[in-house]
Design a protein around this motif. Sequence first.
Motif, PDB file in Angstrom:
ATOM      1  N   GLN A  21       0.851  -1.193   0.000  1.00 15.06           N
ATOM      2  CA  GLN A  21       0.000   0.000   0.000  1.00 15.06           C
ATOM      3  C   GLN A  21       0.881   1.237   0.000  1.00 15.06           C
ATOM      4  O   GLN A  21       1.777   1.367   0.821  1.00 15.06           O
ATOM      5  N   PHE A  48       1.292   5.141   0.767  1.00 12.93           N
ATOM      6  CA  PHE A  48       0.614   6.061   1.679  1.00 12.93           C
ATOM      7  C   PHE A  48       1.340   7.396   1.751  1.00 12.93           C
ATOM      8  O   PHE A  48       2.506   7.516   1.388  1.00 12.93           O
ATOM      9  N   ASP A  60      -2.614   8.763   5.091  1.00  9.12           N
ATOM     10  CA  ASP A  60      -3.721   8.338   4.238  1.00  9.12           C
ATOM     11  C   ASP A  60      -3.208   7.368   3.177  1.00  9.12           C
ATOM     12  O   ASP A  60      -2.136   7.557   2.605  1.00  9.12           O
ATOM     13  N   THR A  61      -4.000   6.315   2.908  1.00  7.32           N
ATOM     14  CA  THR A  61      -3.670   5.392   1.834  1.00  7.32           C
ATOM     15  C   THR A  61      -3.894   6.081   0.502  1.00  7.32           C
ATOM     16  O   THR A  61      -4.943   6.679   0.277  1.00  7.32           O
TER      17      THR A  61
END
Length: 81
Positions: A29, A31, A37-38
């Motif tokens: 992921q 971020f 925040d992703t």
Amino acid sequence: MDNNNPGLWRMGSTEDPMYLALTDYPYPQRFDINTLDTMELLSPANGFGMTGCTHWQREPGTDNSINFSYKVRLITPKIPT
């Protein structure tokens, strides 16, 4: 996968970084380091891999990131008739 984001990694240079949250799942992921925040879920270009590695390495003397993943291909053997 229930082993969520145990590793953090900076890809690229310190001037233009991309931060990743990593697990042994093959999709890291991306971020935002300031807000956490992703931004997006990255997927391998070659399709679904079976696993990745949380513990990326830096190529000595560079800003290159090294990791591995593997993919299992199930092959059905031909049965003679």
